[in-house]
Design an enzyme around this catalytic site. Structure first.
Site, PDB file in Angstrom:
ATOM      1  N   GLN A 175     -11.910  -4.209  -0.451  1.00  0.00           N
ATOM      2  CA  GLN A 175     -11.126  -5.357   0.043  1.00  0.00           C
ATOM      3  C   GLN A 175     -11.993  -6.627   0.027  1.00  0.00           C
ATOM      4  O   GLN A 175     -12.842  -6.742  -0.822  1.00  0.00           O
ATOM      5  CB  GLN A 175     -10.553  -5.089   1.442  1.00  0.00           C
ATOM      6  CG  GLN A 175      -9.468  -3.998   1.477  1.00  0.00           C
ATOM      7  CD  GLN A 175     -10.035  -2.599   1.615  1.00  0.00           C
ATOM      8  OE1 GLN A 175     -10.940  -2.365   2.382  1.00  0.00           O
ATOM      9  NE2 GLN A 175      -9.490  -1.662   0.881  1.00  0.00           N
ATOM     10  N   LYS A 215     -14.478  -6.699  -8.086  1.00  0.00           N
ATOM     11  CA  LYS A 215     -15.734  -6.065  -7.626  1.00  0.00           C
ATOM     12  C   LYS A 215     -16.082  -4.834  -8.445  1.00  0.00           C
ATOM     13  O   LYS A 215     -17.244  -4.524  -8.622  1.00  0.00           O
ATOM     14  CB  LYS A 215     -15.613  -5.657  -6.145  1.00  0.00           C
ATOM     15  CG  LYS A 215     -15.537  -6.818  -5.188  1.00  0.00           C
ATOM     16  CD  LYS A 215     -15.426  -6.331  -3.768  1.00  0.00           C
ATOM     17  CE  LYS A 215     -14.148  -5.591  -3.479  1.00  0.00           C
ATOM     18  NZ  LYS A 215     -12.911  -6.394  -3.560  1.00  0.00           N
ATOM     19  N   GLY A 222      -9.006   0.078  -4.760  1.00  0.00           N
ATOM     20  CA  GLY A 222      -8.809   0.644  -6.088  1.00  0.00           C
ATOM     21  C   GLY A 222      -9.613  -0.133  -7.086  1.00  0.00           C
ATOM     22  O   GLY A 222      -9.648  -1.362  -7.031  1.00  0.00           O
ATOM     23  N   HIS A 223     -10.329   0.570  -7.940  1.00  0.00           N
ATOM     24  CA  HIS A 223     -10.956  -0.145  -9.040  1.00  0.00           C
ATOM     25  C   HIS A 223     -10.914   0.695 -10.299  1.00  0.00           C
ATOM     26  O   HIS A 223     -10.899   1.914 -10.241  1.00  0.00           O
ATOM     27  CB  HIS A 223     -12.378  -0.607  -8.698  1.00  0.00           C
ATOM     28  CG  HIS A 223     -13.254   0.464  -8.186  1.00  0.00           C
ATOM     29  ND1 HIS A 223     -13.738   0.487  -6.903  1.00  0.00           N
ATOM     30  CD2 HIS A 223     -13.738   1.567  -8.784  1.00  0.00           C
ATOM     31  CE1 HIS A 223     -14.468   1.557  -6.735  1.00  0.00           C
ATOM     32  NE2 HIS A 223     -14.493   2.227  -7.858  1.00  0.00           N
ATOM     33  N   ASP A 233      -9.555  -7.826  -4.513  1.00  0.00           N
ATOM     34  CA  ASP A 233      -9.169  -7.935  -5.927  1.00  0.00           C
ATOM     35  C   ASP A 233      -9.938  -9.009  -6.670  1.00  0.00           C
ATOM     36  O   ASP A 233      -9.418  -9.654  -7.582  1.00  0.00           O
ATOM     37  CB  ASP A 233      -7.648  -8.191  -6.068  1.00  0.00           C
ATOM     38  CG  ASP A 233      -6.844  -7.151  -5.320  1.00  0.00           C
ATOM     39  OD1 ASP A 233      -7.199  -5.968  -5.415  1.00  0.00           O
ATOM     40  OD2 ASP A 233      -5.889  -7.527  -4.612  1.00  0.00           O
TER      41      ASP A 233
END
Ligand code: IMP
Length: 424
Positions: free
Chosen positions: A223, A16, A40-41, A13
Site C-alpha cells: 500500500q 513498488k 498485489g504486484h 500502486d
C-alpha cells in the site's frame, strides 16, 4: 544499500513491485512487514508474469530469502496457493520464511469485511474484502489468532471458539448473515498447518542477524503512506502502517538498523477506493492516464482514480517517512501531455495550505494550486541516461526534488526491468 526500506509515497500502486524487483537482485533478504493479500504486484520472470500478493519480491532470485514478518496478516490458503503457483513456474518456494507471530486472517474476517462494507452503503471504504481490517481489529483487541497457534490444536480450537462468541452474535444480528461453524474452521486451518510448518520461524531474529552480518536487507512496504492507519486519509485507509515506522515495528528490529528509506511515487498519482483526492481528474486527461498507465488494480481489477502529481502530499510523505531518496515511476505515461500540472499548494475557502492538512474535513474541500510545466512531447521509453532525457523531463524531476527536498535517485520510463534511468 545495507538495510533499505522501499515504500509507497502515495495511495499505493506506485509501482513498488518493479522497484523492489530492481533492488532485490542484490538483496539477501526481502521482508514484507505489514498488510496481507490486499497488496498485489506483478513481476516478470523471463516471459512469465507472476502475480503475487503475499510472497515478497525476490522469490525469483535464488540467493534471496523472502520473509513475511510479524506485522503482516496471513490468509494461509492464499499463501499456500501462491507457493504452489510459484513452484509451478519453476521457482523454489522453500526459502519463504513466515513469522510465527503473524496474525491469521480467518473466514469470519473475510465475511465481516464484506458485510461491514455492505452495511456502510455510500460511506463504504472500498476495501479489498480480503478480511484485512477485521483481522487487525482482532489483533488489537487481543482476540487474534497467530501462525504459531496452528501448531497447538487445543489452543487453536479454544481461540476459534472464543473469537466466535461475539462474531456469531454480530454476523446474524447486525449484518444479517449466517453464523459460522467453529469445527469447520478449525478443521480447515489445522489441515493447512503442516504445509506452513517448514516456513515458520522467528523472523525478527533472522532479520536481526542478517543486519548484524551486514547482509543486504530490503523492507518491502505494501500500500502507501496516504493509506497508513495513523498518517493516511483516515478512515479511508488500510488497517496497518505502510510508513517507515511500520517497517521497524512489523519486522521487529530497531530504528537504527535502517540505512535508507526510498519513497516510490508515480510521476502522477492514483488511488483506489473512496476518500479525498485533491488532484483527481474526472476528465479526458484522467482517462488518458488510466488507459496509458494501465491503472486497474492487480488484486480487485478496479479502475483507479488518477490525477496530477500532488507535491503537497509527497512532501508530507517525505516528512512522515524520513525519505532519503525518491524513485519516480511511469514517467513515460506523461509523454503524451503538452503541459504537465503539479500541485504545489491547496486552497480551501480563504485559506491556503503548503502542508498536507491534518483535518480531514479541510482536505475534502481543498482545491489544488497548480504550477504548469512544459511537457516533453516525445517518446522517452528508450532513454537510459539522465542527460539523455529531454530538458523538460529533467526540469520536471528537478522541480520535484526542490519542492520535496529529497533527491530523485531513479526514474522508470517503461514497464521492462531495463527501462530505467539511474540518476545517483
Ligand atoms: P483494505 O486494505 O482491503 O482494508 O482496504 C482499505 C483501503 O486501502 C481501500 O481504499 C483499498 O482500496 C486500499 N488498498 C488496500 N490495498 C491496496 C493496494 O495494494 N493498493 C492500493 N490501494 C489499496
Amino acid at each position: 544499500m545495507a538495510a533499505t526500506i522501499v515504500l509507497g509515497a502515495q495511495w499505493g500502486d506506485e509501482g513498488k513491485g518493479r522497484v523492489v524487483d530492481y533492488f532485490a537482485e542484490k538483496a539477501d533478504f526481502v521482508v514484507r512487514f505489514q498488510g496481507g493479500n490486499n497488496a498485489g504486484h506483478t513481476i516478470v520472470v523471463g516471459d512469465q508474469r507472476l502475480a503475487l500478493s503475499l510472497i515478497p519480491s525476490g522469490i525469483h532470485y535464488p540467493n534471496c530469502t523472502p520473509v513475511i514478518a510479524s506485522g503482516t496478516v496471513i490468509d494461509p490458503a492464499v499463501l499456500i496457493a501462491e507457493m504452489d503457483m510459484v513452484a509451478e513456474k519453476g521457482l523454489d518456494p522453500s526459502r519463504v520464511r513466515l513469522s510465527s507471530n503473524a496474525h491469521l486472517i480467518m473466514p469470519y474476517h473475510r465475511k465481516l469485511d464484506a458485510a461491514i462494507e455492505r452495511y456502510l452503503g455510500k460511506n463504504l471504504i472500498g476495501t479489498t474484502k480480503k478480511g484485512i481490517g477485521p483481522a487487525y481489529t482482532d489483533k488489537f483487541s487481543r482476540f487474534g489468532i497467530r501462525v504459531q497457534d496452528l501448531f497447538d490444536p487445543k489452543i487453536f480450537r479454544e481461540k476459534v471458539d472464543a473469537a466466535l462468541v461475539d462474531k456469531n452474535k454480530i454476523l446474524p444480528r447486525v449484518y444479517n448473515t449466517l453464523p459460522m461453524d467453529a469445527g469447520e474452521i478449525t478443521d480447515e486451518y489445522l489441515g493447512l498447518a503442516e504445509r506452513l510448518r517448514p516456513h515458520v520461524t522467528d523472523t525478527s531474529l533472522l532479520i536481526h542477524r542478517a543486519v548484524k552480518e551486514g547482509k543486504e536487507v530490503l523492507f518491502e512496504g505494501a500500500q502507501g503512506t496516504l493509506l497508513d492507519v495513523d498518517h493516511g486519509t483516515y478512515p479511508f485507509v488500510t488497517s496497518s502502517n505502510p510508513t517507515a515506522g511500520g517497517a521497524v515495528i512489523g519486522a521487529g528490529i530497531g530504528p537504527k538498523a535502517i540505512d535508507e528509506v526510498v519513497g516510490v511515487a508515480k510521476a502522477y498519482i492514483s488511488r483506489v477506493g473512496t476518500g479525498p483526492f485533491p488532484t483527481e481528474l474526472n476528465d479526458e486527461t484522467g482517462d488518458t492516464m488510466i488507459e496509458l498507465g494501465g491503472e486497474y488494480g492487480t488484486v480487485t481489477g478496479r479502475r483507479r482514480r488518477c490525477g496530477w502529481l500532488d507535491l503537497v502530499a509527497l512532501r508530507y510523505a517525505a516528512r512522515v517517512n524520513g525519505l532519503t531518496r525518491l524513485f519516480i515511476t511511469k514517467m513515460d505515461i506523461l509523454s503524451a501531455s503538452d503541459t504537465i500540472a503539479v500541485a504545489t499548494g491547496y486552497r480551501a475557502g480563504d485559506d491556503r495550505y503548503d502542508e498536507f492538512p491534518s483535518q480531514q474535513s479541510v482536505l475534502y474541500h481543498c482545491e489544488p494550486e497548480y504550477v504548469e510545466l512544459d511537457g516533453w512531447g516525445e517518446d522517452i521509453t528508450g532513454v537510459r541516461r539522465y542527460e539523455d532525457l529531454p530538458k523538460e523531463a529533467r526540469a520536471y524531476i528537478e522541480f520535484i526534488e526542490e519542492a520535496v527536498e529529497v533527491p530523485v535517485g531513479w526514474v522508470s520510463v517503461g514497464p521492462e526491468r531495463s527501462q530505467l534511468v539511474e540518476i545517483r
